[in-house]
Design a protein around this motif. Sequence first.
Motif, PDB file in Angstrom:
ATOM      1  N   ALA A 256       4.362  -4.370   0.734  1.00 52.30           N
ATOM      2  CA  ALA A 256       3.741  -4.938  -0.467  1.00 52.30           C
ATOM      3  C   ALA A 256       2.709  -3.962  -1.025  1.00 52.30           C
ATOM      4  CB  ALA A 256       3.095  -6.283  -0.144  1.00 52.30           C
ATOM      5  N   LEU A 259      -1.209  -4.473  -2.454  1.00 52.48           N
ATOM      6  CA  LEU A 259      -1.813  -5.669  -1.858  1.00 52.48           C
ATOM      7  C   LEU A 259      -3.332  -5.527  -1.881  1.00 52.48           C
ATOM      8  CD1 LEU A 259      -0.821  -8.287  -0.312  1.00 52.48           C
ATOM      9  CD2 LEU A 259      -1.373  -7.045   1.783  1.00 52.48           C
ATOM     10  N   THR A 260      -4.012  -6.557  -2.374  1.00 52.19           N
ATOM     11  CA  THR A 260      -5.473  -6.553  -2.458  1.00 52.19           C
ATOM     12  C   THR A 260      -6.050  -7.531  -1.448  1.00 52.19           C
ATOM     13  OG1 THR A 260      -5.389  -6.035  -4.821  1.00 52.19           O
ATOM     14  CG2 THR A 260      -7.456  -6.917  -3.978  1.00 52.19           C
ATOM     15  N   GLN A 275      -4.016 -10.826  -2.035  1.00 50.84           N
ATOM     16  CA  GLN A 275      -3.417 -11.070  -3.337  1.00 50.84           C
ATOM     17  C   GLN A 275      -2.433  -9.957  -3.674  1.00 50.84           C
ATOM     18  OE1 GLN A 275      -6.593 -11.660  -6.224  1.00 50.84           O
ATOM     19  NE2 GLN A 275      -6.515 -13.850  -5.815  1.00 50.84           N
ATOM     20  N   HIS A 276      -1.357 -10.342  -4.362  1.00 46.69           N
ATOM     21  CA  HIS A 276      -0.363  -9.381  -4.805  1.00 46.69           C
ATOM     22  C   HIS A 276      -0.041  -9.671  -6.264  1.00 46.69           C
ATOM     23  CE1 HIS A 276       3.698  -7.331  -4.809  1.00 46.69           C
ATOM     24  NE2 HIS A 276       2.895  -6.399  -4.325  1.00 46.69           N
ATOM     25  N   THR A 277      -0.188  -8.672  -7.088  1.00 46.03           N
ATOM     26  CA  THR A 277      -0.023  -8.801  -8.544  1.00 46.03           C
ATOM     27  C   THR A 277      -0.844  -9.977  -9.094  1.00 46.03           C
ATOM     28  OG1 THR A 277       1.994 -10.159  -8.364  1.00 46.03           O
ATOM     29  CG2 THR A 277       2.273  -7.766  -8.466  1.00 46.03           C
TER      30      THR A 277
END
Length: 314
Positions: A256, A259-260, A275-277
């Motif tokens: 991913a 990824l944040t 979070q992702h996007t």
Amino acid sequence: MSTSTSSIPGGGRSRSDVSVIVGERGHLTNLAYRLLGSLAEAEDAVQETYARWYAMPKQRQEAIESPGAWLTTVAGRICLDLLGSARARRERYVGEWVPEPLPDRTEWTGGPGDVTDPADRVTLDESVNMAFLVVLESMTPAERVAFVLHDVFRYPFAEIAEIVGRTPAACRQLATSARRRVRAAQVPAAATTGQAGLVREFKEAWEARDIKALVGLLAPDAAMIADGGGLVGAALRPVEGAERIAQYLIGIADRAPGLTLLERSVNGRPGLVAQHTGATVTVAAFELTDARVTRIWAVRNPEKLRPWAKTGRS
């Protein structure tokens, strides 16, 4: 362990005062979440409790000496029934089932237009930390109800007996048995010193894909439990051992890109949100022992992440 709610509800209030009835909602939701481990199910149980109250004729409502006590009794019985059926549902659940994580009140969102303070729903204290909720899941429905009502909300066994349908002595035994489960699980009584700092180090090591640093932060016998509910990809069984967990986490980051990771309060303790996007895809709660991560509960089931929709704000 106790929580700051209006125990022994209804005492000294005018039973004709509608605000008294409505004012019990927070207490009932606090109780139901601890009994069920799911905010959605807790709110459904509270809604059903109020539906039964308002379905009664006005004359019968006014004859009830303590509306708050009545509401608590009904909510407790509804939760007891739900716990019985939940056991069967969770046996069919895809993978591991983890209690629904709760955000801090400053990050709360219940959906479009919902600005309700989470303190009006669930008060975050030691009785909702993830480790404690997981132990509650190991109890029988009757044990859980007796223990939560007595040890968390300080209800006398005589009142608990009316909810559980057993004698006060039997309810006392249920609570004692539940207490043994808590002691056996060695649930930490309070957040360890420096937990936020350790979670931050864990985040930084994960972001850097530093497997050696991750292994160093994990206890050798650490375990990670992921809950995807069959709706998203997640390990179907616990991932055990520091090396395996570190490799699993690096694999997630590799699959991913972008990824944040955000440091957030999860059930009142330091945790991480991935979070992702721009969408929250994972909420992770941690248990620490001796400055090492011993347990990670990673909730990925999107149905359990609705309250986290806006937690990406800085």
